[in-house]
Design an enzyme around this catalytic site. Structure first.
Site, PDB file in Angstrom:
ATOM      1  N   MET A 110      13.181  24.191   2.459  1.00  0.00           N
ATOM      2  CA  MET A 110      12.346  23.460   1.507  1.00  0.00           C
ATOM      3  C   MET A 110      13.180  22.714   0.458  1.00  0.00           C
ATOM      4  O   MET A 110      12.874  21.586   0.094  1.00  0.00           O
ATOM      5  CB  MET A 110      11.372  24.415   0.807  1.00  0.00           C
ATOM      6  CG  MET A 110      10.385  23.687  -0.084  1.00  0.00           C
ATOM      7  SD  MET A 110       9.300  24.771  -0.996  1.00  0.00           S
ATOM      8  CE  MET A 110       8.298  25.451   0.312  1.00  0.00           C
ATOM      9  N   TYR A 130      17.802  29.379   8.259  1.00  0.00           N
ATOM     10  CA  TYR A 130      16.692  30.107   8.887  1.00  0.00           C
ATOM     11  C   TYR A 130      16.769  30.049  10.403  1.00  0.00           C
ATOM     12  O   TYR A 130      17.083  28.998  10.976  1.00  0.00           O
ATOM     13  CB  TYR A 130      15.361  29.486   8.461  1.00  0.00           C
ATOM     14  CG  TYR A 130      14.980  29.791   7.037  1.00  0.00           C
ATOM     15  CD1 TYR A 130      14.747  31.099   6.613  1.00  0.00           C
ATOM     16  CD2 TYR A 130      14.847  28.760   6.107  1.00  0.00           C
ATOM     17  CE1 TYR A 130      14.393  31.363   5.299  1.00  0.00           C
ATOM     18  CE2 TYR A 130      14.484  29.027   4.794  1.00  0.00           C
ATOM     19  CZ  TYR A 130      14.258  30.331   4.399  1.00  0.00           C
ATOM     20  OH  TYR A 130      13.913  30.588   3.103  1.00  0.00           O
ATOM     21  N   ARG A 158      -9.605  -0.284  16.107  1.00  0.00           N
ATOM     22  CA  ARG A 158      -9.857   0.598  14.964  1.00  0.00           C
ATOM     23  C   ARG A 158     -10.999  -0.008  14.141  1.00  0.00           C
ATOM     24  O   ARG A 158     -12.045   0.589  13.966  1.00  0.00           O
ATOM     25  CB  ARG A 158      -8.605   0.758  14.091  1.00  0.00           C
ATOM     26  CG  ARG A 158      -7.455   1.474  14.777  1.00  0.00           C
ATOM     27  CD  ARG A 158      -6.346   1.814  13.806  1.00  0.00           C
ATOM     28  NE  ARG A 158      -5.926   0.664  13.004  1.00  0.00           N
ATOM     29  CZ  ARG A 158      -4.827   0.639  12.264  1.00  0.00           C
ATOM     30  NH1 ARG A 158      -4.036   1.688  12.189  1.00  0.00           N
ATOM     31  NH2 ARG A 158      -4.520  -0.448  11.571  1.00  0.00           N
ATOM     32  N   LYS A 214       0.845  -1.215   0.000  1.00  0.00           N
ATOM     33  CA  LYS A 214       0.000   0.000   0.000  1.00  0.00           C
ATOM     34  C   LYS A 214       0.874   1.257   0.000  1.00  0.00           C
ATOM     35  O   LYS A 214       2.097   1.168   0.125  1.00  0.00           O
ATOM     36  CB  LYS A 214      -0.904  -0.028   1.230  1.00  0.00           C
ATOM     37  CG  LYS A 214      -0.145  -0.005   2.559  1.00  0.00           C
ATOM     38  CD  LYS A 214      -1.045  -0.324   3.745  1.00  0.00           C
ATOM     39  CE  LYS A 214      -0.249  -0.361   5.040  1.00  0.00           C
ATOM     40  NZ  LYS A 214      -1.092  -0.755   6.185  1.00  0.00           N
TER      41      LYS A 214
HETATM   42  C1  LIG Z   1      -0.240  -1.793   6.816  1.00  0.00           C
HETATM   43  C2  LIG Z   1      -0.733  -3.058   7.345  1.00  0.00           C
HETATM   44  C3  LIG Z   1       0.140  -4.143   7.515  1.00  0.00           C
HETATM   45  C4  LIG Z   1       1.637  -4.027   7.332  1.00  0.00           C
HETATM   46  O1  LIG Z   1       2.192  -3.426   8.476  1.00  0.00           O
HETATM   47  P1  LIG Z   1       3.771  -3.222   8.653  1.00  0.00           P
HETATM   48  O2  LIG Z   1       3.919  -2.703  10.029  1.00  0.00           O
HETATM   49  O3  LIG Z   1       4.173  -2.219   7.619  1.00  0.00           O
HETATM   50  O4  LIG Z   1       4.397  -4.530   8.425  1.00  0.00           O
HETATM   51  C5  LIG Z   1      -0.403  -5.347   7.910  1.00  0.00           C
HETATM   52  N1  LIG Z   1      -1.728  -5.477   8.149  1.00  0.00           N
HETATM   53  C6  LIG Z   1      -2.586  -4.435   8.020  1.00  0.00           C
HETATM   54  C7  LIG Z   1      -4.029  -4.636   8.311  1.00  0.00           C
HETATM   55  C8  LIG Z   1      -2.118  -3.193   7.631  1.00  0.00           C
HETATM   56  O5  LIG Z   1      -2.961  -2.172   7.520  1.00  0.00           O
END
Ligand SMILES: *Cc1c(COP(=O)(O)O)cnc(C)c1O
Length: 365
Positions: A303, A255, A129, A35
């Site tokens: 930046m 800065y 969650r 993702k």
């Molecule tokens: C993002 C995610 C993972 C992966 O987590 P990492 O800590 O990056 O290994 C696994 N399961 C779910 C449900 C996630 O949202």
């Protein structure tokens, strides 16, 4: 000539880290979590680089899953938050995406859809969650059985809240709650375990683990860097040393005049800043690397540039390449100096930084 600010992506290291996840997960299999644009590495390229070793991918949204298809990869893809709209259900059925269903409104969509994709049920074991309470599972399964959509259930998913902390007992607790919640369906598959859970001694990962951050070489575990866990950096963030000057005692740089030289100091300016996703909160003493030596940041990150102390690197010259993180400086160290985690730094590299792919090595097995 473009700026020399680039993120080099070593797909051999990615494959090495995935193989390590598989070894640690065994006998569970590992679905590769890609993702957030492959944690900032480019989802299409990451999917292609892992396609021959990973049996399954996982993402957060349907757009990300479709990007994997656009890359020509037709593996099962798990949507970790399930459908975000009714249309997502039909798209998932058509494309072979597996949905993680966490709420009643998603069950409604499943029942209304002309075709039901394969799906998992999310069980809330303490993260609080997403997910059904373990006490509600029997009812959900009964509802699905009545409808017939139940035939498409693959199994159950849960997610750990504290697996990054080896001293926490919370993962054990969640594991027990999960095992007990799903005990009535032994034939269905179970998935638990982000990257951090792979490094917890004795931690069961059920049928499918879900490694994300570890694939990219950053540490999921508090107090350890990726290399200390046997991981290899996948992204090397580089920029050019664009100017070198000497500050006299009392002269400051950048800065806010937040850092001033105590003695005569040879310093450099590097062509990268928070506009590229380098963290502004990385203060004085954050490590970087140039011409064979470790150096340190001084003053505030701007930046488009930042300043470094070149005392340790008398040979450094304008035009030299500076590594901000990668093989010599782990992203975990930079994250620590910036008060954050490697995840945020890797996913935060902005679109103006070209990703350059090197697939020459297959990575040590
Ligand atoms: C993002 C995610 C993972 C992966 O987590 P990492 O800590 O990056 O290994 C696994 N399961 C779910 C449900 C996630 O949202």
């Amino acid at each position: 000539m473009p700026r020399k600010t680039v993120a080099r992506i070593d797909t051999g290291a990615l494959r090495h880290n995935y193989r390590l996840a598989c070894r640690l997960a065994s006998p569970a299999r590992a679905m590769a979590v890609i993702k957030a644009d492959g944690y900032g590495h480019g989802i299409r390229e990451v999917a292609r680089a892992l396609a021959d070793v990973a049996p399954k991918f996982a993402v957060a949204s349907i757009e990300e899953a479709l990007a994997i298809r656009e890359a020509g990869v037709d593996h099962p893809v798990v949507l970790l938050q399930g459908p975000h709209s009714f249309e997502d259900v039909a798209t998932s059925a058509r494309e072979g995406f597996e949905m993680v269903v966490h709420s009643d409104y998603q069950l409604d969509w499943l029942e209304q859809a002309p075709a039901t994709p394969k799906f998992w049920l999310k069980v809330n074991t303490g993260m609080n969650r997403l997910g059904f309470a373990s006490a509600a599972l029997a009812q959900v399964m009964a509802r699905l059985k009545d409808h017939g959509a139940g035939e498409q259930v693959i199994g159950f998913v849960t997610h750990y809240a504290c697996a990054d902390d080896i001293s926490s007992g919370f993962t054990d607790k969640q594991t027990r709650v999960f095992a007990e919640a799903v005990v009535d369906w032994p034939a269905l598959e179970k998935s638990a375990g982000n990257s951090a859970a792979h490094f917890l001694p004795g931690q069961p990962l059920f049928d499918w683990s879900r490694p994300g951050i570890m694939l990219y070489g950053a540490s999921p575990t508090l107090g350890k860097t990726g290399p200390e866990l046997g991981l290899e950096a996948v992204m090397t963030l580089e920029a050019e040393l664009t100017a070198v000057r000497t500050l006299q005692p009392g002269e400051s740089v950048g800065y806010g005049c937040s850092w001033a030289a105590e003695q005569e100091t040879r310093m450099g300016i590097v062509g990268i800043g928070y506009g590229d996703g380098y963290p502004r909160h990385a203060g004085t003493d954050t490590p970087a690397w140039v011409a064979g030596s470790r150096i340190r940041l001084i003053g505030r990150v701007s930046m488009d540039m930042l300043a470094v102390d070149l005392t340790n690197s008398p040979a450094a010259r304008p035009g030299d390449t500076v590594e901000l993180w990668g093989r010599h400086v782990s992203v975990d160290e930079v994250a620590q100096h910036a008060g954050t985690i490697g995840y945020e730094l890797l996913t935060g590299i902005t679109a103006r930084v070209p990703r350059l792919y090197d697939s020459s090595g297959d990575g040590p097995v």
